[in-house]
Design an enzyme around this catalytic site. Structure first.
Site, PDB file in Angstrom:
ATOM      1  N   ASP A   1       0.824  -1.209   0.000  1.00 54.79           N
ATOM      2  CA  ASP A   1       0.000   0.000   0.000  1.00 54.79           C
ATOM      3  C   ASP A   1       0.856   1.257   0.000  1.00 54.79           C
ATOM      4  O   ASP A   1       2.079   1.199   0.167  1.00 54.79           O
ATOM      5  CB  ASP A   1      -0.906   0.018   1.234  1.00 54.79           C
TER       6      ASP A   1
ATOM      7  N   TYR B   1       6.719 -10.129   6.697  1.00 49.39           N
ATOM      8  CA  TYR B   1       6.726  -8.682   6.925  1.00 49.39           C
ATOM      9  C   TYR B   1       7.366  -8.374   8.269  1.00 49.39           C
ATOM     10  O   TYR B   1       7.278  -9.160   9.214  1.00 49.39           O
ATOM     11  CB  TYR B   1       5.303  -8.126   6.938  1.00 49.39           C
TER      12      TYR B   1
END
Length: 261
Positions: free
Chosen positions: A51, A109
């Site tokens: 994003d 992540y």
């Protein structure tokens, strides 16, 4: 031929990975640079669409090309045509069965929190600043409720387009390095905003606002409205993507560079 690339980028200046009309994207910049080196239009496929404001040290992409170039052209040559906040880390020719997204078996992540009373001037786009006394050990204990294949409805964005809320979390740990608190999580795949929504709720536990059982409670509720606010994007990094050994892709330090690996 099909080429795979390992990509690193600072996402703070971009409207996310995905190419969009009239706004700057990581994909758009990379395709433009690759097209110059290949002397033909290049379209990219990526392992994970990050994003706006989210970074990557271990993004993997692939593309098809008729151009015959050496590895240096796909690394140094492409980097010479990229802005300073995007870099190719490695390049490798792969067979036609490889797909950056569909061949991946796991994504990893790291979310980096700068836990200090005062906001940082340096690295302000590369960490998320949260003040207050954060207990990383409590966050780690609570996070273990996320392991395994489960329904993550409580941690998916309202606009998430995935057909299923089920994901399989392989590992999750929360550690402290001085003023930094790092949430490290790996899964087969992630829902839209899933990592940031998880971190937002773990922070409530770390700050003492919710009990250790809250993550398990939220999973059972299957209601996004019951979980905490989405954590800020600037502390999030896609650090690794796992593929079957047959592709023999390079393995580099996960990063980000200012962290102990």
């Amino acid at each position: 031929m099909r080429i795979a690339l390992g990509i690193e980028y600072d996402g703070s200046g971009y409207f996310g990975w995905q190419r969009q009309a009239e706004v700057d994207s990581v994909q758009g910049q990379l395709e433009q640079a690759l097209s110059k080196v290949a002397n033909e239009p290049i379209s990219l496929f990526c392992a994970g669409r990050t994003d706006a404001g989210v970074h990557a040290t271990g993004q993997v992409v692939h593309f098809e090309t008729n151009a015959i170039r050496n590895e240096g052209a796909w690394t140094l040559g492409v980097n010479a045509n990229l802005p300073d906040n995007i870099a190719v880390r490695w390049a490798k020719e792969v067979d036609d069965s490889f797909h950056a997204r569909f061949s991946a078996t796991a994504r990893r992540y790291r979310y980096v929190i700068y836990n200090h009373n005062f906001r940082p001037g340096i690295l302000r786009h590369g960490v998320s600043h949260y003040h207050g006394d954060i207990d990383a050990d409590k966050m780690h204990v609570a996070a273990q409720a996320l392991l395994g294949e489960q329904d993550f409805t409580s941690f998916r964005a309202v606009q998430c387009q995935s057909k299923t809320p089920f994901r399989n979390v392989h590992s999750v740990k929360v550690t402290r390095q001085g003023m930094y608190v790092i949430v490290d999580i790996s899964a087969n795949a992630f829902l839209h905003h899933m990592v940031r929504n998880i971190v937002g709720s773990l922070l409530e536990i770390g700050l003492g606002n919710q009990p250790l059982t809250w993550m398990a409670d939220l999973l059972a509720l299957k209601d996004r409205n019951q979980a905490a606010a989405t954590a800020k994007p600037n502390g999030l990094y896609l650090v690794d993507v796992t593929y079957p050994e047959q592709y023999q892709l390079p393995k580099l330090a996960l990063g980000p560079l200012f962290m102990l690996d």
